[in-house]
Design a protein around this motif. Structure first.
Motif, PDB file in Angstrom:
ATOM      1  N   MET A 114      -3.813   1.319 -10.908  1.00  0.00           N
ATOM      2  CA  MET A 114      -4.066   1.354  -9.466  1.00  0.00           C
ATOM      3  C   MET A 114      -5.536   1.562  -9.163  1.00  0.00           C
ATOM      4  SD  MET A 114      -0.737   3.394  -7.983  1.00  0.00           S
ATOM      5  CE  MET A 114      -0.881   4.753  -9.154  1.00  0.00           C
ATOM      6  N   THR A 115      -6.190   2.415  -9.936  1.00  0.00           N
ATOM      7  CA  THR A 115      -7.619   2.660  -9.724  1.00  0.00           C
ATOM      8  C   THR A 115      -8.424   1.386  -9.930  1.00  0.00           C
ATOM      9  OG1 THR A 115      -7.422   4.982 -10.386  1.00  0.00           O
ATOM     10  CG2 THR A 115      -9.594   3.989 -10.529  1.00  0.00           C
ATOM     11  N   ALA A 116      -8.012   0.578 -10.899  1.00  0.00           N
ATOM     12  CA  ALA A 116      -8.721  -0.675 -11.188  1.00  0.00           C
ATOM     13  C   ALA A 116      -8.319  -1.810 -10.254  1.00  0.00           C
ATOM     14  CB  ALA A 116      -8.447  -1.086 -12.639  1.00  0.00           C
ATOM     15  N   GLY A 117      -7.367  -1.558  -9.365  1.00  0.00           N
ATOM     16  CA  GLY A 117      -6.923  -2.594  -8.443  1.00  0.00           C
ATOM     17  C   GLY A 117      -5.998  -3.621  -9.062  1.00  0.00           C
ATOM     18  N   LEU A 118      -5.424  -3.289 -10.221  1.00  0.00           N
ATOM     19  CA  LEU A 118      -4.531  -4.234 -10.900  1.00  0.00           C
ATOM     20  C   LEU A 118      -3.139  -4.246 -10.288  1.00  0.00           C
ATOM     21  CD1 LEU A 118      -5.512  -3.430 -14.610  1.00  0.00           C
ATOM     22  CD2 LEU A 118      -6.370  -5.284 -13.142  1.00  0.00           C
ATOM     23  N   HIS A 119      -2.727  -3.132  -9.686  1.00  0.00           N
ATOM     24  CA  HIS A 119      -1.409  -3.030  -9.069  1.00  0.00           C
ATOM     25  C   HIS A 119      -1.504  -2.182  -7.813  1.00  0.00           C
ATOM     26  CE1 HIS A 119       1.121  -4.895 -12.222  1.00  0.00           C
ATOM     27  NE2 HIS A 119       0.179  -4.454 -13.042  1.00  0.00           N
ATOM     28  N   PRO A 120      -0.676  -2.466  -6.811  1.00  0.00           N
ATOM     29  CA  PRO A 120      -0.666  -1.653  -5.589  1.00  0.00           C
ATOM     30  C   PRO A 120       0.031  -0.315  -5.850  1.00  0.00           C
ATOM     31  CG  PRO A 120       1.061  -3.306  -5.488  1.00  0.00           C
ATOM     32  CD  PRO A 120       0.271  -3.601  -6.738  1.00  0.00           C
ATOM     33  N   PRO A 121      -0.165   0.675  -4.971  1.00  0.00           N
ATOM     34  CA  PRO A 121       0.419   2.003  -5.187  1.00  0.00           C
ATOM     35  C   PRO A 121       1.878   2.101  -4.758  1.00  0.00           C
ATOM     36  CG  PRO A 121      -0.913   2.031  -3.213  1.00  0.00           C
ATOM     37  CD  PRO A 121      -1.074   0.653  -3.808  1.00  0.00           C
ATOM     38  N   THR A 122       2.691   1.160  -5.168  1.00  0.00           N
ATOM     39  CA  THR A 122       4.120   1.188  -4.826  1.00  0.00           C
ATOM     40  C   THR A 122       4.773   2.460  -5.361  1.00  0.00           C
ATOM     41  OG1 THR A 122       4.158  -1.220  -4.985  1.00  0.00           O
ATOM     42  CG2 THR A 122       6.283  -0.088  -5.001  1.00  0.00           C
ATOM     43  N   GLY A 123       5.504   3.153  -4.513  1.00  0.00           N
ATOM     44  CA  GLY A 123       6.193   4.364  -4.936  1.00  0.00           C
ATOM     45  C   GLY A 123       5.411   5.635  -4.713  1.00  0.00           C
ATOM     46  N   LEU A 124       4.116   5.551  -4.389  1.00  0.00           N
ATOM     47  CA  LEU A 124       3.316   6.743  -4.125  1.00  0.00           C
ATOM     48  C   LEU A 124       3.411   7.096  -2.642  1.00  0.00           C
ATOM     49  CD1 LEU A 124       1.988   6.189  -6.970  1.00  0.00           C
ATOM     50  CD2 LEU A 124      -0.058   7.215  -5.979  1.00  0.00           C
ATOM     51  N   VAL A 125       4.132   8.146  -2.342  1.00  0.00           N
ATOM     52  CA  VAL A 125       4.271   8.586  -0.954  1.00  0.00           C
ATOM     53  C   VAL A 125       2.921   9.041  -0.405  1.00  0.00           C
ATOM     54  CG1 VAL A 125       5.470  10.217   0.562  1.00  0.00           C
ATOM     55  CG2 VAL A 125       6.665   9.238  -1.394  1.00  0.00           C
ATOM     56  N   THR A 126       2.093   9.625  -1.268  1.00  0.00           N
ATOM     57  CA  THR A 126       0.799  10.132  -0.815  1.00  0.00           C
ATOM     58  C   THR A 126      -0.196   9.037  -0.476  1.00  0.00           C
ATOM     59  OG1 THR A 126       0.164  10.382  -3.150  1.00  0.00           O
ATOM     60  CG2 THR A 126       0.958  12.346  -2.002  1.00  0.00           C
TER      61      THR A 126
END
Length: 385
Positions: free
Chosen positions: A32-44
């Motif tokens: 996620m930090t590298a922008g490879l995947h979206p933050p799916t599942g992170l409520v925060t």
């Protein structure tokens, strides 16, 4: 306007740091930090938590304890082969996995370990303090994601409680994502309360109990009488093996039953069975059979099937909790964080068991973390980086 200084880095010290959940946490955060995947599942990462002062995902630094020596990059490759991590991800975030692996220290006690409880706690606490010092961290949160241990009786501290005691001694907030004793051991309750540290747990709510915390209130609110609620869990991996022990399974099931008791006002007939199916690996299937009475006593049934990947369900919650508890510590909060009950089967402190009410409490907690005078998500306060 952006601040000229970079945000402080925050440590996440994982107990069971080479397990499936921990590996997925480290790999997922890097992706996620590298922008490879979206933050799916992170409520925060949803709007309700904007401007709550949570540490950025890019600021998290990982380390931990484990009793196994399989390197994280190799563990990640195995998870990718099993479909838990996306193909190619272990290679893409190989540097981050290797960096976290260098910060993993031997856990214990292991067979033949002659160290006393005091010696083990002192050694574990020294490892955590050294991690914070060497890495130049603002602090660290200790999160237990190790396999479930059997229920314990007597004064001896089980491994989960040794690690929890070490977290207190190192001055670190603590999260128990497992049903193991941790800070719940009678010998540590007083220490936790007097430590001045925030803590949360226990037993992450990722599948069957998540559904129960939604469906239970539905029956109550619609005045439908639940006669029986039975369930079966099929799972493999480390948790499947550990939960083959009846005493470990009993600790797990206690939280599942407690949710029904709280939301229905009583425990209906029926039991939950947990079966170890090694061929499933990190995947699990949870089946529930709910018998209930409707108008004029008409008998009806609801059946649900939940099929999911345990590590992929747990990892975003672990990241959420590390960020929330770190921020709570930063703002001076201490003691049991009951507002985080949204994430757990058996939450510390007092709070509701219905998921909707728990979510409302969590959103209120996010507002509390902003501090006095802070504007909400739509308030437009400038973001610092």
């Amino acid at each position: 306007m952006s601040a000229s200084v970079s945000a402080p880095r925050v440590g996440v010290w994982l107990i069971g740091a080479r397990g499936s959940v921990a590996t997925t946490v480290v790999a997922g955060c890097a992706a996620m930090t590298a922008g490879l995947h979206p933050p799916t599942g992170l409520v925060t990462e949803t709007p309700a938590f904007a401007d709550s002062g949570l540490p950025a995902l890019s600021s998290l630094v990982f380390g931990g304890h484990d009793t196994v020596d399989c390197p994280l990059p190799k563990r990640a490759e195995a998870l990718s082969a099993g479909g838990v991590l996306p193909h190619g991800l272990p290679t893409a975030v190989g540097a981050e996995l290797a960096a976290a692996d260098r910060e993993i220290r031997p856990g214990g006690p292991v067979p033949g370990d002659t160290r006393s409880e005091e010696e083990l706690v002192a050694a574990f606490a020294a490892d955590i303090r050294d991690f914070v010092r060497r890495s130049g961290l603002a602090g660290a949160v200790v999160v237990n994601v190790a396999s479930t241990e059997p229920a314990t009786n007597g004064p001896a501290l089980p491994p989960s409680s040794l690690y929890a005691a070490a977290a207190l001694r190192a001055g670190c907030p603590y999260v128990n994502f497992t049903p193991s004793a941790g800070l719940h051991h009678p010998a540590l309750v007083g220490q936790a309360e007097s430590s001045g540290l925030p803590y949360a747990g226990r037993d992450g709510k990722t599948g069957q109990t998540l559904l129960r915390s939604v469906l239970g209130p539905m029956f109550t609110q619609r005045a439908l009488a639940v006669r029986a609620w039975s369930g079966t869990n099929l799972l493999g991996g480390g948790d499947g093996a550990s939960l083959a022990d009846p005493s470990a399974a009993a600790a797990k099931n206690a939280g599942k039953e407690r949710v029904l008791a709280d939301v229905l006002g009583e425990v209906p007939e029926g039991e939950v069975h947990i079966d170890d199916v090694p061929a499933l690996g990190d995947w699990k299937t949870a089946w529930d059979h709910i018998a209930f009475d409707g108008f004029l006593g008409t008998r009806m049934v609801l059946q649900t099937t939940w099929q999911g990947c345990d590590s992929a369900l747990a990892a975003p919650l672990v990241l959420d909790l590390a960020r929330l508890v770190s921020r709570a510590h930063e703002t001076g909060l201490s003691g049991p964080l009951s507002e985080l009950g949204f994430y757990f089967k058996d939450p510390v402190g007092q709070g509701p068991s219905a998921l909707g009410e728990q979510y409302a409490a969590l959103v209120g907690f996010a507002e509390r973390l902003r501090g006095p005078g802070a504007e909400g998500p739509a308030g437009g306060r400038e973001e610092q980086s």
